[in-house]
Motif scaffolding. Structure first.
Motif, PDB file in Angstrom:
ATOM      1  N   THR A  81      60.672  11.308  43.547  1.00 47.97           N
ATOM      2  CA  THR A  81      59.962  12.601  43.747  1.00 47.97           C
ATOM      3  C   THR A  81      58.660  12.141  44.451  1.00 47.97           C
ATOM      4  OG1 THR A  81      60.706  13.329  41.626  1.00 47.97           O
ATOM      5  CG2 THR A  81      58.796  14.667  42.606  1.00 47.97           C
ATOM      6  N   GLY A  82      58.347  12.943  45.689  1.00 52.06           N
ATOM      7  CA  GLY A  82      57.158  12.743  46.387  1.00 52.06           C
ATOM      8  C   GLY A  82      56.137  13.331  45.647  1.00 52.06           C
ATOM      9  N   ALA A  83      54.814  13.178  46.049  1.00 54.83           N
ATOM     10  CA  ALA A  83      53.496  13.395  45.418  1.00 54.83           C
ATOM     11  C   ALA A  83      53.367  15.081  45.573  1.00 54.83           C
ATOM     12  CB  ALA A  83      52.415  12.868  46.591  1.00 54.83           C
ATOM     13  N   ALA A  84      53.943  15.727  46.640  1.00 53.97           N
ATOM     14  CA  ALA A  84      53.764  17.036  46.706  1.00 53.97           C
ATOM     15  C   ALA A  84      54.706  17.891  45.603  1.00 53.97           C
ATOM     16  CB  ALA A  84      54.472  17.489  48.013  1.00 53.97           C
ATOM     17  N   ARG A  85      55.671  17.055  45.513  1.00 51.26           N
ATOM     18  CA  ARG A  85      56.503  17.543  44.148  1.00 51.26           C
ATOM     19  C   ARG A  85      55.961  17.335  42.695  1.00 51.26           C
ATOM     20  NH1 ARG A  85      62.794  17.173  43.559  1.00 51.26           N
ATOM     21  NH2 ARG A  85      63.077  18.788  42.115  1.00 51.26           N
ATOM     22  N   ALA A  86      55.256  16.543  42.716  1.00 52.09           N
ATOM     23  CA  ALA A  86      54.403  16.086  41.525  1.00 52.09           C
ATOM     24  C   ALA A  86      53.215  17.082  41.206  1.00 52.09           C
ATOM     25  CB  ALA A  86      54.075  14.502  41.422  1.00 52.09           C
ATOM     26  N   ALA A  87      52.656  17.293  42.388  1.00 54.77           N
ATOM     27  CA  ALA A  87      51.502  18.243  42.309  1.00 54.77           C
ATOM     28  C   ALA A  87      52.088  19.591  41.832  1.00 54.77           C
ATOM     29  CB  ALA A  87      50.946  18.387  43.838  1.00 54.77           C
ATOM     30  N   ARG A  88      53.249  19.795  42.005  1.00 53.30           N
ATOM     31  CA  ARG A  88      53.661  21.234  41.431  1.00 53.30           C
ATOM     32  C   ARG A  88      53.543  21.317  40.047  1.00 53.30           C
ATOM     33  NH1 ARG A  88      58.980  21.650  43.839  1.00 53.30           N
ATOM     34  NH2 ARG A  88      58.566  20.767  45.940  1.00 53.30           N
ATOM     35  N   LEU A  89      53.633  20.069  39.076  1.00 52.19           N
ATOM     36  CA  LEU A  89      53.235  20.369  37.875  1.00 52.19           C
ATOM     37  C   LEU A  89      52.004  20.594  37.651  1.00 52.19           C
ATOM     38  CD1 LEU A  89      55.384  17.066  36.944  1.00 52.19           C
ATOM     39  CD2 LEU A  89      56.020  19.431  36.559  1.00 52.19           C
ATOM     40  N   VAL A  90      50.847  20.473  38.335  1.00 54.70           N
ATOM     41  CA  VAL A  90      49.595  20.433  37.878  1.00 54.70           C
ATOM     42  C   VAL A  90      49.142  22.122  37.788  1.00 54.70           C
ATOM     43  CG1 VAL A  90      47.209  20.058  38.717  1.00 54.70           C
ATOM     44  CG2 VAL A  90      48.955  18.383  39.033  1.00 54.70           C
ATOM     45  N   HIS A  91      48.545  22.156  36.834  1.00 50.73           N
ATOM     46  CA  HIS A  91      47.953  23.579  36.456  1.00 50.73           C
ATOM     47  C   HIS A  91      47.514  24.221  37.686  1.00 50.73           C
ATOM     48  CE1 HIS A  91      45.681  26.851  34.338  1.00 50.73           C
ATOM     49  NE2 HIS A  91      46.622  26.761  33.448  1.00 50.73           N
ATOM     50  N   ALA A  92      47.548  25.457  37.907  1.00 53.61           N
ATOM     51  CA  ALA A  92      47.202  26.283  38.952  1.00 53.61           C
ATOM     52  C   ALA A  92      45.685  26.056  39.252  1.00 53.61           C
ATOM     53  CB  ALA A  92      47.531  27.563  39.022  1.00 53.61           C
ATOM     54  N   GLU A  93      45.078  26.058  38.213  1.00 50.18           N
ATOM     55  CA  GLU A  93      43.400  25.965  38.200  1.00 50.18           C
ATOM     56  C   GLU A  93      43.163  24.814  38.599  1.00 50.18           C
ATOM     57  OE1 GLU A  93      41.388  27.243  34.699  1.00 50.18           O
ATOM     58  OE2 GLU A  93      42.598  29.324  34.819  1.00 50.18           O
ATOM     59  N   ASP A  94      43.819  23.764  38.435  1.00 49.43           N
ATOM     60  CA  ASP A  94      43.405  22.137  38.843  1.00 49.43           C
ATOM     61  C   ASP A  94      44.221  21.611  40.150  1.00 49.43           C
ATOM     62  OD1 ASP A  94      42.107  22.387  36.377  1.00 49.43           O
ATOM     63  OD2 ASP A  94      43.708  21.324  35.273  1.00 49.43           O
ATOM     64  N   SER A  95      45.154  22.406  40.626  1.00 53.20           N
ATOM     65  CA  SER A  95      45.935  21.915  41.663  1.00 53.20           C
ATOM     66  C   SER A  95      44.988  21.631  43.038  1.00 53.20           C
ATOM     67  CB  SER A  95      47.142  22.873  41.999  1.00 53.20           C
ATOM     68  OG  SER A  95      46.619  24.007  42.440  1.00 53.20           O
ATOM     69  N   GLU A  96      44.042  22.461  43.013  1.00 54.69           N
ATOM     70  CA  GLU A  96      43.140  22.308  44.420  1.00 54.69           C
ATOM     71  C   GLU A  96      42.535  20.901  44.301  1.00 54.69           C
ATOM     72  OE1 GLU A  96      43.537  24.048  46.976  1.00 54.69           O
ATOM     73  OE2 GLU A  96      42.333  22.556  48.051  1.00 54.69           O
ATOM     74  N   ARG A  97      41.938  20.808  43.133  1.00 54.51           N
ATOM     75  CA  ARG A  97      40.966  19.631  42.892  1.00 54.51           C
ATOM     76  C   ARG A  97      41.953  18.284  43.124  1.00 54.51           C
ATOM     77  NH1 ARG A  97      38.990  17.839  37.839  1.00 54.51           N
ATOM     78  NH2 ARG A  97      40.447  19.412  36.748  1.00 54.51           N
ATOM     79  N   TYR A  98      43.375  18.507  42.469  1.00 54.05           N
ATOM     80  CA  TYR A  98      44.142  17.339  42.573  1.00 54.05           C
ATOM     81  C   TYR A  98      44.617  16.969  44.103  1.00 54.05           C
ATOM     82  CZ  TYR A  98      48.518  14.569  41.316  1.00 54.05           C
ATOM     83  OH  TYR A  98      49.128  13.521  41.083  1.00 54.05           O
ATOM     84  N   ARG A  99      44.763  18.095  44.817  1.00 53.86           N
ATOM     85  CA  ARG A  99      45.378  17.793  46.234  1.00 53.86           C
ATOM     86  C   ARG A  99      44.151  17.113  46.997  1.00 53.86           C
ATOM     87  NH1 ARG A  99      49.223  21.233  47.400  1.00 53.86           N
ATOM     88  NH2 ARG A  99      48.293  22.676  46.288  1.00 53.86           N
ATOM     89  N   ALA A 100      42.961  17.600  46.723  1.00 53.16           N
ATOM     90  CA  ALA A 100      41.625  16.983  47.277  1.00 53.16           C
ATOM     91  C   ALA A 100      41.614  15.503  46.962  1.00 53.16           C
ATOM     92  CB  ALA A 100      40.464  17.812  46.906  1.00 53.16           C
ATOM     93  N   ALA A 101      41.969  15.305  45.751  1.00 51.40           N
ATOM     94  CA  ALA A 101      41.608  13.801  45.185  1.00 51.40           C
ATOM     95  C   ALA A 101      42.774  12.900  45.926  1.00 51.40           C
ATOM     96  CB  ALA A 101      41.949  13.824  43.609  1.00 51.40           C
ATOM     97  N   LEU A 102      44.000  13.477  45.937  1.00 53.06           N
ATOM     98  CA  LEU A 102      44.971  12.513  46.660  1.00 53.06           C
ATOM     99  C   LEU A 102      44.959  12.451  48.077  1.00 53.06           C
ATOM    100  CD1 LEU A 102      48.410  14.296  45.153  1.00 53.06           C
ATOM    101  CD2 LEU A 102      47.324  12.115  44.567  1.00 53.06           C
ATOM    102  N   GLU A 103      44.396  13.396  48.430  1.00 47.83           N
ATOM    103  CA  GLU A 103      43.760  13.268  50.123  1.00 47.83           C
ATOM    104  C   GLU A 103      42.843  12.235  50.362  1.00 47.83           C
ATOM    105  OE1 GLU A 103      42.989  17.085  51.552  1.00 47.83           O
ATOM    106  OE2 GLU A 103      45.089  17.664  51.482  1.00 47.83           O
ATOM    107  N   HIS A 104      41.885  12.487  49.074  1.00 50.05           N
ATOM    108  CA  HIS A 104      40.756  11.353  49.407  1.00 50.05           C
ATOM    109  C   HIS A 104      41.409   9.992  49.103  1.00 50.05           C
ATOM    110  CE1 HIS A 104      36.906   9.732  48.667  1.00 50.05           C
ATOM    111  NE2 HIS A 104      37.289   9.158  47.398  1.00 50.05           N
ATOM    112  N   ALA A 105      42.284   9.809  48.173  1.00 51.09           N
ATOM    113  CA  ALA A 105      42.908   8.415  47.857  1.00 51.09           C
ATOM    114  C   ALA A 105      43.683   8.010  49.188  1.00 51.09           C
ATOM    115  CB  ALA A 105      43.615   8.432  46.647  1.00 51.09           C
TER     116      ALA A 105
END
Ligand code: ADP
Length: 950
Positions: A81-105
């Motif tokens: 599973t790619g990162a995008a797919r995994a990100a879908r599991l993340v709670h809506a309220e946290d997903s933005e923060r998560y995406r930003a963190a991944l991009e940062h990494a």
């Protein structure tokens, strides 16, 4: 976490998958060399519930190590599973923060995140923490991101719980309206609590405690005067861990507190949490109530108005901590007050006595007080309606006045004064107002009680001083009070008076009527009046007259009687005696009329016979005899009447001389002879020792025995035996007259010597008489200082009268010179007699009487005629009436004595007036003698011709 969809192992292969999910392009050598390490690593990760992962952003290749399926419920192919797919599991309220963190990494940065994912397996929300950093692959030169992810759901939950509890604690902490604080108790070297520091306080703390900005400060610095007990109690709580609940005053802040203190945290922290409440208002209320009830108790114990006021003043002063309390009565005009009692703290001048209200308070305040409203002066110096100088002179800076108004107006004031200005609190004002009313009402009651006690004492003094029986009884007849006279009358012990039953001492014959009177008065609510005989302590029956007034309760019901009983025995008896005397008097009058009329009939008839032309000389003589007898009888009656009246008036005097008893008895027998002879009685006389003499009036003594003999003759049937005996017992002559006549019943004996006493009723009486003979005899005997007594064994048993006379003496030889007691024996004189009377009949009959003795008689009918006739007739003796028209008898006598012919005439006054004064007056006017009409012929004989000298 990075996973690929589809990496999730089947359930059978889960364990293997947990250990062996490996990215396919992991470096070949590393895979080989690190195979053992990887296995151990995987075990460690599983134990820590952690996964490790690697992601290549350029290819989106993803490799996971650790229990991803268990932790996150990822499918076995998750690694693909790619990162995008995994990100879908993340709670809506946290997903933005998560995406930003991944991009940062992806750009070569690191991140650390806490976020929520929805676990695909069961949809549960799981908290994870993920740390990642970018790594360059030296071999490929491509950028990779490696990271670890672990489940922090438990921690997050605990954190949340703690946060919530913290929030709740805070909310509670601040929400409670009671003061709350946590303190750290500070001890000295001896483990004695010496201070405490505020660590935490709630919002209500300041308002409840009165302390501001307390946190971090020590109590002693905030309130240096704070009482020791506070430190001591908190110290004990901190040391022992035992919670304490208590109420205590904190005078430094002027408040009372209700406190709950408990140790918190570790014992060595010595921290105490304190929940407290300002209860000053309630406490004051309680203390005020305590004062009021203590005063009530004191009031009940005390009775004197002044001690009540004094105590009230002192207690109020101490309770309020004031310099002066005064209690004053207001005059009816409401202008001056009189301080009745006060309490002054040391150094305060006394204000007892009277003072003008206007000297202290302006009209504004005075009228407010008159209207019954309180006046509170917080600072007299600053009050335009207060006379500041007057207050200053009395060391008063603030004052509170509570007035009391009754129906009559302003009566009383309670004044509370302080040396310093003071803002009077509502509770103080309320208390003083209440106190004023209570004190006044108690004072009024005490005064009323004092007045009652005084009137009660007056009543008792008065009642006990009265000679009559005074009593107060209840409805059952029990005595509530009996005066001294009552107690003595029945000989009751004062303590036993309540149990005394007066019904038992009422005479059986009177009991029903007497108690009936009580019952009737009780039923009607009216006055009580009753008479009865009651047994006195000495056993005597006494007539008591009782009068009572009902005692009524408020509803008007009779609760008993207050009354008095008078011993009327004497009055009762004398009333009976008076009634008896009255009855006897009526009988006497009837008898007198009868006795006087009786002789008149024969007199009239005899006169008619004598006047008749054809009357023979014998008839005329007989007529004269009848008339003379009847007149003599009437004269005797009248003499007796006059004598008795003289005796009762004390006007009868005795002409005493030494007289022989025998002569007296002889004369008496002579006087009674007609009666003795008429009834043919036998008379036996034992005249006693010869020469027995007495110092007595012979005529009066003879009268006594004539009387007794006459009675004996009258009250003894014809032919009876009558006996006279004389004895001498020492110096007492005892003379008895006894008969065997009709006797006297025992009941009549005690009254025999009373006036008008006659045993038989007028109709039964056979004899004549007025019923005064014995009374007269008794009077005469007593004038001689002697006594008379009667004895009779009863009706038909005869009677004996015994006369005792003192001063008896037996003279050796009879006194020859002494004249015998006169008897009525006519003599034969010859004199010239002039009779003067304006009543012709009287003059003529008298003339006829005197002529019968052979004297020469002339008559004149007025004074002038008398003087004229006398001058020519030259009488030896003149009988001169006193009451005449023209010249009266006295005047005639005066002129006559001046005339030569009249100087030696024996001048005799003949008058109806027989009193001693009349006699003396006549003698003073020149008369020689005084005769009372009707004239006793014997006396006349003696006067006209005095005993011859021969
Ligand atoms: P009087 O004889 O005029 O009635 P007295 O005073 O002399 O009055 O006597 C009072 C009464 O006493 C008489 O009426 C008579 O009833 C009674 N009495 C007096 N003397 C005797 C007597 N000797 N025997 C019986 N009764 C007598």
């Amino acid at each position: 976490m990075k996973t690929r969809e589809g990496t999730r192992p089947s359930p059978q292969r889960q364990d293997a998958a947990r250990d062996t999910v490996v990215a396919s392009d992991v470096h070949h050598e590393a895979r080989r060399g690190l195979a053992g390490v990887s296995r151990r690593f995987a075990v460690t990760l599983a134990a820590a519930r952690m996964i490790a992962w690697e992601w290549e952003p350029a290819t989106d290749r993803f490799a996971v190590t650790g229990p991803a399926a268990e932790l996150f419920g990822l499918p076995p192919d998750a690694a693909r599973t790619g990162a995008a797919r995994a990100a879908r599991l993340v709670h809506a309220e946290d997903s933005e923060r998560y995406r930003a963190a991944l991009e940062h990494a992806a750009r070569g940065g690191n991140y650390r995140l806490e976020l929520r994912i929805g676990r695909p397996r069961d949809g549960a929300l799981v908290w994870i923490e993920e740390r990642a950093r970018a790594v360059r692959n030296c071999a490929t030169g491509r950028e990779r991101v490696v990271g670890v992810t672990w489940d922090i759901t438990e921690r997050k939950r605990a954190e949340e719980a703690r946060r919530r509890s913290e929030e709740r604690y805070r909310a509670l902490f601040d929400a409670i309206d009671q003061g709350f604080c946590v303190i750290e108790v500070l001890f000295d070297g001896h483990d004695r609590a010496c201070d405490y520091r505020f660590l935490e306080v709630n919002r209500a703390f300041e308002q409840q405690s009165g302390l501001t900005d307390a946190v971090g400060k020590r109590m002693r610095s905030l309130a240096p005067e704070h009482e020791e007990h506070w430190f001591r109690i908190y110290g004990e709580v901190a040391l022992t861990g035992e919670a304490r609940r208590f109420e205590a005053p904190a005078s430094a802040v002027g408040r009372w507190f209700d406190v709950y203190a408990m140790r918190v945290e570790a014992p060595e922290a010595r921290r105490v949490a304190i929940l407290f409440k300002d209860i000053t208002a309630r406490k004051r209320g309680e203390l005020n109530a305590q004062l009021l009830s203590a005063l009530e108790a004191d009031f009940a114990r005390l009775s004197g108005p002044h001690e009540i006021l004094k105590l009230a003043a002192t207690k109020i002063a101490h309770h309020l901590g004031v310099a002066r309390v005064s209690l004053a009565q207001i005059d009816p005009a409401g202008e001056t007050l009189t301080v009745l009692e006060e309490h002054c703290a040391p150094g305060m001048p006394s204000g007892l006595g009277e003072r003008r209200i206007a000297d202290y308070l302006g009209e504004e305040y005075v009228s407010r007080l008159r209207a019954g409203r309180l006046v509170a002066l917080d600072d007299v110096a600053a009050d335009p309606h207060a006379q500041a100088a007057a207050y200053r002179a009395r060391h008063i800076a603030s004052a509170l006045y509570a007035p009391y108004l009754s129906a009559r107006g302003w009566e009383f004031v309670l004044a509370i004064q302080r040396r310093e200005p003071h803002a009077w609190r509502a509770d103080e004002i309320e208390l003083v107002d209440e106190l004023c009313t209570r004190v006044w009402l108690r004072l009024e009651r005490a005064r009323a009680e004092a007045a009652l006690r005084e009137s009660e004492a007056r009543f008792r003094t008065l009642a006990n001083g009265l000679p009559i029986l005074v009593w107060v009884s209840d409805n059952a007849g029990h005595l509530d009070f009996a005066n001294q006279a009552y107690l003595e009358f029945f000989d009751i012990d004062p303590a036993a008076a309540g149990g005394f039953d007066w019904r038992e001492v009422v005479h059986p014959d009177d009991r029903e009527a007497y108690t009936g009177a009580f019952v009737r008065a009780q039923a009607s609510g009216g006055k009580l009046y009753a008479r009865a005989r009651l047994r006195r302590a000495d056993g005597q029956w006494r007539w008591l007259e009782s009068r009572g007034h009902p005692r009524l309760d408020l509803a008007g019901r009779v609760t008993g009687f207050i009354g008095c009983s008078t011993d009327i025995t004497e009055i009762w008896e004398s009333q009976r005696a008076l009634e008896e005397a009255d009855r006897r008097k009526d009988e006497f009058l009837a008898t007198l009329a009868h006795e006087l009329r009786n002789p008149l009939a024969p007199v009239r008839q005899a006169a008619a016979i004598a006047k008749a032309r054809n009357a023979t000389e014998a008839q005329v003589r007989w007529s004269h005899d009848v008339i003379e007898r009847q007149v003599q009888h009437m004269s005797l009656l009248l003499d007796d009447l006059l004598d008795i009246s003289r005796i009762t008036q004390g006007k009868l005097t005795l002409r005493k001389e030494r007289v022989e008893v025998r002569a007296v008895i002889d004369a008496a027998i002579e006087g009674a002879r007609p009666f003795l002879e008429a009834r043919q009685h036998r008379l036996a006389v034992n005249a006693g020792p010869a020469g027995l003499s007495l110092e007595a009036d012979p005529l009066r003594l003879a009268q006594v025995f004539t009387n007794l003999l006459t009675n004996a003759a009258k009250y003894t049937d014809a032919g009876g035996d009558i006996r006279v005996t004389v004895r001498c017992e020492q110096d007492i002559a005892v003379i008895r007259v006894s008969d065997n006549g009709i006797g006297i019943p025992a009941h009549a004996l005690p009254r025999m010597f009373q006036m008008f006493a006659q045993v038989q009723s007028p109709l039964e009486r056979t004899g004549d008489g007025l019923g005064i003979g014995l009374a007269l005899s008794k009077g005469l005997v007593e004038l001689h200082r002697g006594s008379i007594a009667v004895h009779s064994a009863g009706a038909g048993q005869g009677s004996t009268f015994t006369v005792r006379l003192p001063g008896a003496r037996i003279t050796p030889a009879p006194d020859a010179d002494r004249a015998p007691v006169p008897a009525r024996v006519p003599r034969a004189p010859r004199r010239r007699v002039l009779i003067v009377d304006d009543n012709r009949d009287a003059a003529d009959t008298l003339a006829a009487l005197i002529e019968l003795d052979g004297h020469e008689v002339r008559t004149a009918h007025d004074g002038y005629e008398a003087l004229k006739l006398g001058a020519s007739f030259r009488p030896d003796c003149m009988l001169l009436d006193i009451g005449m028209p023209g010249l009266n008898g006295y005047e005639v006598a005066r002129r006559l004595r001046q005339a030569e012919w009249g100087r030696d005439v024996t001048l005799v006054a003949t008058t109806g007036w027989g009193q001693r004064e009349d006699r003396e007056r006549a003698l003073a006017h020149g008369f020689d003698h005084h005769l009372t009409k009707p004239i006793d012929p014997d006396a006349l004989h003696e006067l006209i011709e005095p005993p011859a000298a021969d």
